[in-house]
Design a protein around this motif. Structure first.
Motif, PDB file in Angstrom:
ATOM      1  N   SER A  44       0.833  -1.207   0.000  1.00 54.84           N
ATOM      2  CA  SER A  44       0.000   0.000   0.000  1.00 54.84           C
ATOM      3  C   SER A  44       0.868   1.259   0.000  1.00 54.84           C
ATOM      4  O   SER A  44       0.526   2.253  -0.643  1.00 54.84           O
ATOM      5  CB  SER A  44      -0.959  -0.008   1.181  1.00 54.84           C
ATOM      6  N   GLY A  45       1.993   1.226   0.693  1.00 62.43           N
ATOM      7  CA  GLY A  45       2.911   2.361   0.667  1.00 62.43           C
ATOM      8  C   GLY A  45       3.496   2.591  -0.709  1.00 62.43           C
ATOM      9  O   GLY A  45       3.632   3.723  -1.166  1.00 62.43           O
ATOM     10  N   LEU A  46       3.820   1.503  -1.392  1.00 61.88           N
ATOM     11  CA  LEU A  46       4.320   1.612  -2.755  1.00 61.88           C
ATOM     12  C   LEU A  46       3.273   2.231  -3.676  1.00 61.88           C
ATOM     13  O   LEU A  46       3.593   3.061  -4.540  1.00 61.88           O
ATOM     14  CB  LEU A  46       4.731   0.226  -3.254  1.00 61.88           C
ATOM     15  N   ALA A  47       2.016   1.852  -3.475  1.00 62.26           N
ATOM     16  CA  ALA A  47       0.934   2.430  -4.278  1.00 62.26           C
ATOM     17  C   ALA A  47       0.772   3.921  -3.986  1.00 62.26           C
ATOM     18  O   ALA A  47       0.488   4.701  -4.902  1.00 62.26           O
ATOM     19  CB  ALA A  47      -0.372   1.688  -4.004  1.00 62.26           C
ATOM     20  N   PHE A  48       0.960   4.317  -2.737  1.00 57.87           N
ATOM     21  CA  PHE A  48       0.874   5.745  -2.400  1.00 57.87           C
ATOM     22  C   PHE A  48       2.039   6.519  -2.994  1.00 57.87           C
ATOM     23  O   PHE A  48       1.887   7.666  -3.407  1.00 57.87           O
ATOM     24  CB  PHE A  48       0.873   5.937  -0.881  1.00 57.87           C
ATOM     25  N   ILE A  49       3.222   5.924  -3.038  1.00 57.57           N
ATOM     26  CA  ILE A  49       4.407   6.638  -3.510  1.00 57.57           C
ATOM     27  C   ILE A  49       4.357   6.854  -5.021  1.00 57.57           C
ATOM     28  O   ILE A  49       4.542   7.975  -5.503  1.00 57.57           O
ATOM     29  CB  ILE A  49       5.695   5.885  -3.119  1.00 57.57           C
ATOM     30  N   ILE A  50       4.135   5.794  -5.787  1.00 60.38           N
ATOM     31  CA  ILE A  50       4.231   5.945  -7.245  1.00 60.38           C
ATOM     32  C   ILE A  50       2.892   5.933  -7.956  1.00 60.38           C
ATOM     33  O   ILE A  50       2.841   6.195  -9.151  1.00 60.38           O
ATOM     34  CB  ILE A  50       5.163   4.875  -7.855  1.00 60.38           C
ATOM     35  N   GLY A  51       1.820   5.628  -7.258  1.00 58.75           N
ATOM     36  CA  GLY A  51       0.495   5.657  -7.865  1.00 58.75           C
ATOM     37  C   GLY A  51       0.074   4.293  -8.390  1.00 58.75           C
ATOM     38  O   GLY A  51       0.899   3.445  -8.712  1.00 58.75           O
ATOM     39  N   ARG A  53      -1.533   3.469 -11.218  1.00 60.36           N
ATOM     40  CA  ARG A  53      -1.290   3.217 -12.646  1.00 60.36           C
ATOM     41  C   ARG A  53       0.164   2.798 -12.886  1.00 60.36           C
ATOM     42  O   ARG A  53       0.434   1.850 -13.614  1.00 60.36           O
ATOM     43  CB  ARG A  53      -1.633   4.455 -13.461  1.00 60.36           C
ATOM     44  N   ARG A  54       1.096   3.493 -12.261  1.00 56.12           N
ATOM     45  CA  ARG A  54       2.505   3.152 -12.441  1.00 56.12           C
ATOM     46  C   ARG A  54       2.855   1.815 -11.806  1.00 56.12           C
ATOM     47  O   ARG A  54       3.677   1.069 -12.338  1.00 56.12           O
ATOM     48  CB  ARG A  54       3.395   4.236 -11.844  1.00 56.12           C
ATOM     49  N   ILE A  55       2.255   1.519 -10.661  1.00 56.98           N
ATOM     50  CA  ILE A  55       2.546   0.237 -10.013  1.00 56.98           C
ATOM     51  C   ILE A  55       1.996  -0.914 -10.846  1.00 56.98           C
ATOM     52  O   ILE A  55       2.634  -1.958 -10.977  1.00 56.98           O
ATOM     53  CB  ILE A  55       2.031   0.214  -8.558  1.00 56.98           C
ATOM     54  N   ALA A  56       0.827  -0.723 -11.446  1.00 56.48           N
ATOM     55  CA  ALA A  56       0.269  -1.753 -12.319  1.00 56.48           C
ATOM     56  C   ALA A  56       1.136  -1.918 -13.562  1.00 56.48           C
ATOM     57  O   ALA A  56       1.380  -3.043 -14.015  1.00 56.48           O
ATOM     58  CB  ALA A  56      -1.162  -1.405 -12.702  1.00 56.48           C
ATOM     59  N   HIS A  57       1.621  -0.806 -14.109  1.00 58.76           N
ATOM     60  CA  HIS A  57       2.489  -0.879 -15.284  1.00 58.76           C
ATOM     61  C   HIS A  57       3.799  -1.575 -14.943  1.00 58.76           C
ATOM     62  O   HIS A  57       4.317  -2.368 -15.735  1.00 58.76           O
ATOM     63  CB  HIS A  57       2.771   0.525 -15.824  1.00 58.76           C
ATOM     64  N   PHE A  58       4.361  -1.307 -13.760  1.00 61.64           N
ATOM     65  CA  PHE A  58       5.627  -1.944 -13.373  1.00 61.64           C
ATOM     66  C   PHE A  58       5.450  -3.447 -13.175  1.00 61.64           C
ATOM     67  O   PHE A  58       6.219  -4.249 -13.686  1.00 61.64           O
ATOM     68  CB  PHE A  58       6.167  -1.317 -12.092  1.00 61.64           C
ATOM     69  N   PHE A  59       4.437  -3.844 -12.418  1.00 63.00           N
ATOM     70  CA  PHE A  59       4.268  -5.252 -12.073  1.00 63.00           C
ATOM     71  C   PHE A  59       3.782  -6.096 -13.246  1.00 63.00           C
ATOM     72  O   PHE A  59       4.080  -7.283 -13.314  1.00 63.00           O
ATOM     73  CB  PHE A  59       3.304  -5.419 -10.901  1.00 63.00           C
ATOM     74  N   PHE A  60       3.037  -5.529 -14.159  1.00 61.76           N
ATOM     75  CA  PHE A  60       2.425  -6.329 -15.209  1.00 61.76           C
ATOM     76  C   PHE A  60       3.037  -6.110 -16.585  1.00 61.76           C
ATOM     77  O   PHE A  60       2.372  -6.245 -17.604  1.00 61.76           O
ATOM     78  CB  PHE A  60       0.912  -6.110 -15.223  1.00 61.76           C
ATOM     79  N   GLN A  61       4.334  -5.782 -16.623  1.00 55.77           N
ATOM     80  CA  GLN A  61       5.051  -5.764 -17.888  1.00 55.77           C
ATOM     81  C   GLN A  61       5.278  -7.200 -18.334  1.00 55.77           C
ATOM     82  O   GLN A  61       5.403  -8.110 -17.507  1.00 55.77           O
ATOM     83  CB  GLN A  61       6.402  -5.067 -17.731  1.00 55.77           C
ATOM     84  N   ARG A  62       5.340  -7.403 -19.623  1.00 58.25           N
ATOM     85  CA  ARG A  62       5.453  -8.759 -20.167  1.00 58.25           C
ATOM     86  C   ARG A  62       6.687  -9.491 -19.638  1.00 58.25           C
ATOM     87  O   ARG A  62       6.618 -10.657 -19.274  1.00 58.25           O
ATOM     88  CB  ARG A  62       5.481  -8.705 -21.685  1.00 58.25           C
ATOM     89  N   GLN A  63       7.833  -8.814 -19.574  1.00 60.68           N
ATOM     90  CA  GLN A  63       9.054  -9.470 -19.148  1.00 60.68           C
ATOM     91  C   GLN A  63       9.128  -9.659 -17.630  1.00 60.68           C
ATOM     92  O   GLN A  63       9.988 -10.383 -17.144  1.00 60.68           O
ATOM     93  CB  GLN A  63      10.299  -8.723 -19.640  1.00 60.68           C
TER      94      GLN A  63
END
Length: 133
Positions: A44-51, A53-63
């Motif tokens: 939850s802290g990570l979601a507050f820091i970077i948002g 949308r960005r956390i979803a983009h980071f975690f769900f990249q193809r590679q």
């Protein structure tokens, strides 16, 4: 200078408490409640820091899907009260997710810590070819 919002300050606090609870849970022989609480606070802290949308983009990249699967699977295993197996799976996922970040972090530590022996080790770990020891 980058302006830090109030949400980011709250996120840093939540992430810090999350890391503290995870480390404290490991020190207390993998206490599942502390580990679960630490995982929830950290994410939850990570979601507050970077948002979100960005956390979803980071975690769900193809590679990074394999690392994400292991990391979030480990969190789920900890929440299901299998802390030892969950932390092993989660640690493996963490390494897979952040393996491209480790050389940069080791290089930074090598320049910040100006101790000759440690600088040589950090330069070797980071893959740096500079021989300024």
């Amino acid at each position: 200078m980058v302006a830090i919002t109030e949400f980011q300050k709250i996120g840093v606090g939540l992430s810090g408490f999350g890391v503290f609870f995870v480390l404290f849970g490991v020190l207390l022989y993998f206490d599942s409640v502390l580990l679960a609480f630490g995982n929830i606070l950290f994410l939850s802290g990570l979601a507050f820091i970077i948002g979100l949308r960005r956390i979803a983009h980071f975690f769900f990249q193809r590679q990074k899907l394999r690392g994400t699967t292991f990391f979030l699977g480990g969190v789920v295993l900890v929440l299901l009260r299998w802390p030892r197996i969950g932390m092993i799976v989660e640690s493996y996922g963490f390494v897979l997710l952040f393996k491209s970040f480790f050389p940069m972090a080791f290089g930074f530590l090598g320049t910040v810590l100006n101790i000759p022996f440690l600088t040589a080790i950090f330069n070797k770990l980071s893959g740096s070819s500079s021989s300024m020891v």
